[in-house]
Design a protein around this motif. Structure first.
Motif, PDB file in Angstrom:
ATOM      1  N   GLN A  29       0.863  -1.182   0.000  1.00 56.91           N
ATOM      2  CA  GLN A  29       0.000   0.000   0.000  1.00 56.91           C
ATOM      3  C   GLN A  29       0.894   1.224   0.000  1.00 56.91           C
ATOM      4  O   GLN A  29       2.075   1.130   0.289  1.00 56.91           O
ATOM      5  CB  GLN A  29      -0.926  -0.021   1.214  1.00 56.91           C
ATOM      6  CG  GLN A  29      -0.180  -0.097   2.538  1.00 56.91           C
ATOM      7  CD  GLN A  29      -1.056  -0.550   3.677  1.00 56.91           C
ATOM      8  OE1 GLN A  29      -1.892  -1.410   3.511  1.00 56.91           O
ATOM      9  NE2 GLN A  29      -0.870   0.042   4.837  1.00 56.91           N
ATOM     10  N   ASP A  30       0.324   2.369  -0.340  1.00 55.75           N
ATOM     11  CA  ASP A  30       1.122   3.585  -0.442  1.00 55.75           C
ATOM     12  C   ASP A  30       1.694   4.018   0.902  1.00 55.75           C
ATOM     13  O   ASP A  30       2.817   4.469   0.990  1.00 55.75           O
ATOM     14  CB  ASP A  30       0.289   4.735  -1.012  1.00 55.75           C
ATOM     15  CG  ASP A  30       0.065   4.587  -2.506  1.00 55.75           C
ATOM     16  OD1 ASP A  30       0.828   3.854  -3.153  1.00 55.75           O
ATOM     17  OD2 ASP A  30      -0.874   5.211  -3.011  1.00 55.75           O
ATOM     18  N   PHE A  31       0.913   3.905   1.967  1.00 54.39           N
ATOM     19  CA  PHE A  31       1.359   4.324   3.284  1.00 54.39           C
ATOM     20  C   PHE A  31       0.508   3.660   4.344  1.00 54.39           C
ATOM     21  O   PHE A  31      -0.547   3.105   4.050  1.00 54.39           O
ATOM     22  CB  PHE A  31       1.287   5.856   3.435  1.00 54.39           C
ATOM     23  CG  PHE A  31      -0.061   6.419   3.065  1.00 54.39           C
ATOM     24  CD1 PHE A  31      -1.142   6.337   3.922  1.00 54.39           C
ATOM     25  CD2 PHE A  31      -0.241   7.030   1.841  1.00 54.39           C
ATOM     26  CE1 PHE A  31      -2.374   6.852   3.572  1.00 54.39           C
ATOM     27  CE2 PHE A  31      -1.468   7.557   1.468  1.00 54.39           C
ATOM     28  CZ  PHE A  31      -2.546   7.461   2.344  1.00 54.39           C
ATOM     29  N   CYS A  32       0.993   3.745   5.568  1.00 52.65           N
ATOM     30  CA  CYS A  32       0.246   3.256   6.720  1.00 52.65           C
ATOM     31  C   CYS A  32       0.366   4.308   7.805  1.00 52.65           C
ATOM     32  O   CYS A  32       1.401   4.430   8.450  1.00 52.65           O
ATOM     33  CB  CYS A  32       0.794   1.920   7.205  1.00 52.65           C
ATOM     34  SG  CYS A  32       0.010   1.355   8.741  1.00 52.65           S
ATOM     35  N   VAL A  33      -0.680   5.082   7.983  1.00 52.98           N
ATOM     36  CA  VAL A  33      -0.718   6.058   9.065  1.00 52.98           C
ATOM     37  C   VAL A  33      -1.328   5.341  10.262  1.00 52.98           C
ATOM     38  O   VAL A  33      -2.445   4.823  10.179  1.00 52.98           O
ATOM     39  CB  VAL A  33      -1.558   7.299   8.678  1.00 52.98           C
ATOM     40  CG1 VAL A  33      -1.718   8.228   9.865  1.00 52.98           C
ATOM     41  CG2 VAL A  33      -0.917   8.022   7.500  1.00 52.98           C
ATOM     42  N   ALA A  34      -0.597   5.281  11.353  1.00 55.91           N
ATOM     43  CA  ALA A  34      -1.059   4.555  12.533  1.00 55.91           C
ATOM     44  C   ALA A  34      -2.339   5.169  13.086  1.00 55.91           C
ATOM     45  O   ALA A  34      -2.515   6.380  13.100  1.00 55.91           O
ATOM     46  CB  ALA A  34       0.018   4.561  13.608  1.00 55.91           C
ATOM     47  N   THR A  37      -6.391   5.136  17.918  1.00 57.65           N
ATOM     48  CA  THR A  37      -7.689   4.866  18.532  1.00 57.65           C
ATOM     49  C   THR A  37      -8.156   3.432  18.295  1.00 57.65           C
ATOM     50  O   THR A  37      -9.079   2.967  18.941  1.00 57.65           O
ATOM     51  CB  THR A  37      -8.756   5.833  17.979  1.00 57.65           C
ATOM     52  OG1 THR A  37      -8.913   5.601  16.576  1.00 57.65           O
ATOM     53  CG2 THR A  37      -8.363   7.285  18.228  1.00 57.65           C
ATOM     54  N   SER A  38      -7.496   2.720  17.386  1.00 57.35           N
ATOM     55  CA  SER A  38      -7.898   1.359  17.062  1.00 57.35           C
ATOM     56  C   SER A  38      -7.392   0.384  18.113  1.00 57.35           C
ATOM     57  O   SER A  38      -6.266   0.496  18.590  1.00 57.35           O
ATOM     58  CB  SER A  38      -7.352   0.976  15.688  1.00 57.35           C
ATOM     59  OG  SER A  38      -7.616  -0.385  15.438  1.00 57.35           O
ATOM     60  N   LEU A  46       0.233  -0.830  15.799  1.00 57.27           N
ATOM     61  CA  LEU A  46      -1.073  -0.233  15.608  1.00 57.27           C
ATOM     62  C   LEU A  46      -1.601  -0.523  14.201  1.00 57.27           C
ATOM     63  O   LEU A  46      -0.825  -0.659  13.259  1.00 57.27           O
ATOM     64  CB  LEU A  46      -1.001   1.286  15.795  1.00 57.27           C
ATOM     65  CG  LEU A  46      -0.685   1.781  17.205  1.00 57.27           C
ATOM     66  CD1 LEU A  46      -0.466   3.286  17.199  1.00 57.27           C
ATOM     67  CD2 LEU A  46      -1.803   1.416  18.156  1.00 57.27           C
ATOM     68  N   ALA A  47      -2.904  -0.577  14.088  1.00 60.75           N
ATOM     69  CA  ALA A  47      -3.534  -0.750  12.785  1.00 60.75           C
ATOM     70  C   ALA A  47      -3.406   0.550  11.986  1.00 60.75           C
ATOM     71  O   ALA A  47      -3.161   1.621  12.550  1.00 60.75           O
ATOM     72  CB  ALA A  47      -5.004  -1.107  12.970  1.00 60.75           C
TER      73      ALA A  47
END
Length: 192
Positions: A29-34, A37-38, A46-47
């Motif tokens: 995927q392009d990015f994963c912003v944590a 709150t999940s 973190l998701a």
């Protein structure tokens, strides 16, 4: 015969202790912003936020010029800049002067554009592998610190690579691809 047996034993030992490590260098995927709150966790991490909810501020930090709290045993304040991108950080731009315009565009199919105008001490992070830019949006000189994820990151200037390719990419093809008049494409090709 004994040499043959020794050779087989040595080959078997080498095969047994030989470890191969492989990974796919391209992110899924392009990015994963944590998403703090999940409650979901993946490998203890973190998701990721839903990409539709991500904003330019998720790649931005302001405050490197603000003094930190140094009333601790070490008398120091550290501002860590941690980025959860896959597989890693591409560009970290830190503005040391005013009005640096930065941004990036996500990949197909959405082509979302995230951009920000940085002021002194601001930070903006570009996830790896995405088309990105930065330019001086002010009238004074701009100084930037950029951290890259490679010893030799290189640069691909899209206009140069498209219109300056040798041998030329056919003007008919470029006109169709960019939905431009063939005369305009030929003018662009002549500039490179």
């Amino acid at each position: 015969m004994s040499q043959f047996v020794n050779l087989i034993i040595i080959s078997a030992l080498i095969s047994f202790f030989n470890v191969a490590v492989a990974f796919w260098p391209a992110p899924l995927q392009d990015f994963c912003v944590a998403d703090p709150t999940s409650k979901a966790r993946g490998n203890g991490e973190l998701a990721c936020k839903n990409p539709a909810l991500v904003q330019a501020n998720d790649f931005f930090f302001s405050g490197l010029l603000s003094p930190g709290n140094t009333t601790n045993p070490y008398g120091a304040s550290v501002i860590p800049v941690t980025v959860a991108t896959l597989p890693g950080l591409n560009t970290l731009g830190i503005s040391l002067a005013r009005s640096l315009q930065v941004g990036f565009v996500t990949s197909n199919p959405n082509y979302n554009h995230f951009n920000k105008t940085l002021q002194v001490g601001d930070v903006f992070v570009v996830p790896v592998g995405l088309v990105h830019y930065q330019f001086n949006a002010g009238s004074e000189n701009t100084v930037v610190i950029a951290a890259l994820n490679s010893e030799s990151p290189g640069i691909i200037a899209f206009p140069n690579s498209i219109f300056g390719a040798k041998p030329d990419i056919g003007s008919d093809y470029l006109a169709k691809t960019f939905q431009l008049d063939k005369c305009i494409v030929e003018e662009l090709l002549a500039k490179f």
